[in-house]
Write a protein that holds these residues in place. Structure first.
Motif, PDB file in Angstrom:
ATOM      1  N   GLY A  88       0.824  -1.213   0.000  1.00  0.00           N
ATOM      2  CA  GLY A  88       0.000   0.000   0.000  1.00  0.00           C
ATOM      3  C   GLY A  88       0.852   1.254   0.000  1.00  0.00           C
ATOM      4  N   ALA A  89       1.934   1.241   0.791  1.00  0.00           N
ATOM      5  CA  ALA A  89       2.842   2.394   0.820  1.00  0.00           C
ATOM      6  C   ALA A  89       3.474   2.601  -0.555  1.00  0.00           C
ATOM      7  N   CYS A  90       3.835   1.516  -1.215  1.00  0.00           N
ATOM      8  CA  CYS A  90       4.413   1.628  -2.563  1.00  0.00           C
ATOM      9  C   CYS A  90       3.388   2.187  -3.550  1.00  0.00           C
ATOM     10  N   THR A  91       2.136   1.788  -3.398  1.00  0.00           N
ATOM     11  CA  THR A  91       1.083   2.318  -4.264  1.00  0.00           C
ATOM     12  C   THR A  91       0.901   3.807  -4.027  1.00  0.00           C
ATOM     13  N   VAL A  92       0.926   4.219  -2.774  1.00  0.00           N
ATOM     14  CA  VAL A  92       0.806   5.646  -2.441  1.00  0.00           C
ATOM     15  C   VAL A  92       1.977   6.419  -3.034  1.00  0.00           C
ATOM     16  N   ILE A  93       3.182   5.887  -2.891  1.00  0.00           N
ATOM     17  CA  ILE A  93       4.369   6.534  -3.460  1.00  0.00           C
ATOM     18  C   ILE A  93       4.218   6.654  -4.976  1.00  0.00           C
ATOM     19  N   TYR A  94       3.753   5.593  -5.618  1.00  0.00           N
ATOM     20  CA  TYR A  94       3.545   5.626  -7.065  1.00  0.00           C
ATOM     21  C   TYR A  94       2.547   6.725  -7.438  1.00  0.00           C
TER      22      TYR A  94
END
Length: 178
Positions: free
Chosen positions: A62-68
């Motif tokens: 989820g954090a990676c998706t937010v960063i993306y």
């Protein structure tokens, strides 16, 4: 030609939980009576413990998706002004991370910079990272800080302390409706 790091192949993870952690950090720095680092860390640890089996992996994805999503918004915003997101965002975030040696070890900074470049060029940060092995415990704080620093950067650009989290929350709401 499709890349194995194409976002369409990436798990979205628990974007809501990741967004909640970013929002909590933002509120802590904007608050007139901020929590101490120990209080914030205890709440974060308690939250992570409540996620259960697989929950931490979902939170990381989820954090990676937010960063993306943050990097895609920034890419479009900078391109509208004839600027390159990599040139203007990555060096500033790396400099900020270097000023946070208690939270972000120097060895994690190149990984976070690579994560930002991957996201800024349209690759999935989680799939980009996974090609180098599993996430390490030493990368968890830097990952959280990267998402937080991007949100804060967006908030400063828009002169709106809630813009970044509101943008993701609205995207989640639209996805839930669709």
């Amino acid at each position: 030609m499709s890349s194995p790091c194409d976002p369409q192949h990436a798990p979205a993870g628990d974007v809501g939980a990741a967004l909640m952690m970013v929002d909590s950090r933002l509120r802590a720095i904007y608050d007139d009576k901020p929590q101490t680092d120990a209080e914030q860390r205890a709440l974060t640890d308690q939250f992570a413990a409540s996620l259960g089996p697989g929950g931490v992996d979902d939170l990381v994805d989820g954090a990676c998706t937010v960063i993306y999503m943050f990097m895609q918004w920034l890419r479009m915003a900078y391109e509208d002004h004839g600027k390159d997101v990599i040139e203007y965002v990555v060096p500033n975030l790396v400099a900020s991370m270097r000023m946070m040696p208690k939270s972000i070890g120097a060895e994690a900074i190149p990984t976070m910079a690579g994560l930002l470049v991957a996201a800024g060029t349209g690759l999935s940060p989680s799939l980009w990272r996974k090609q180098y092995g599993y996430w390490t415990e030493g990368e968890m704080n830097p990952l959280e800080a990267t998402a937080f620093l991007l949100a804060e950067h967006i908030n400063r650009l828009t002169d709106d302390r809630e813009f970044a989290t509101r943008m993701i929350a609205e995207a989640l709401s639209i996805a839930d409706d669709g």
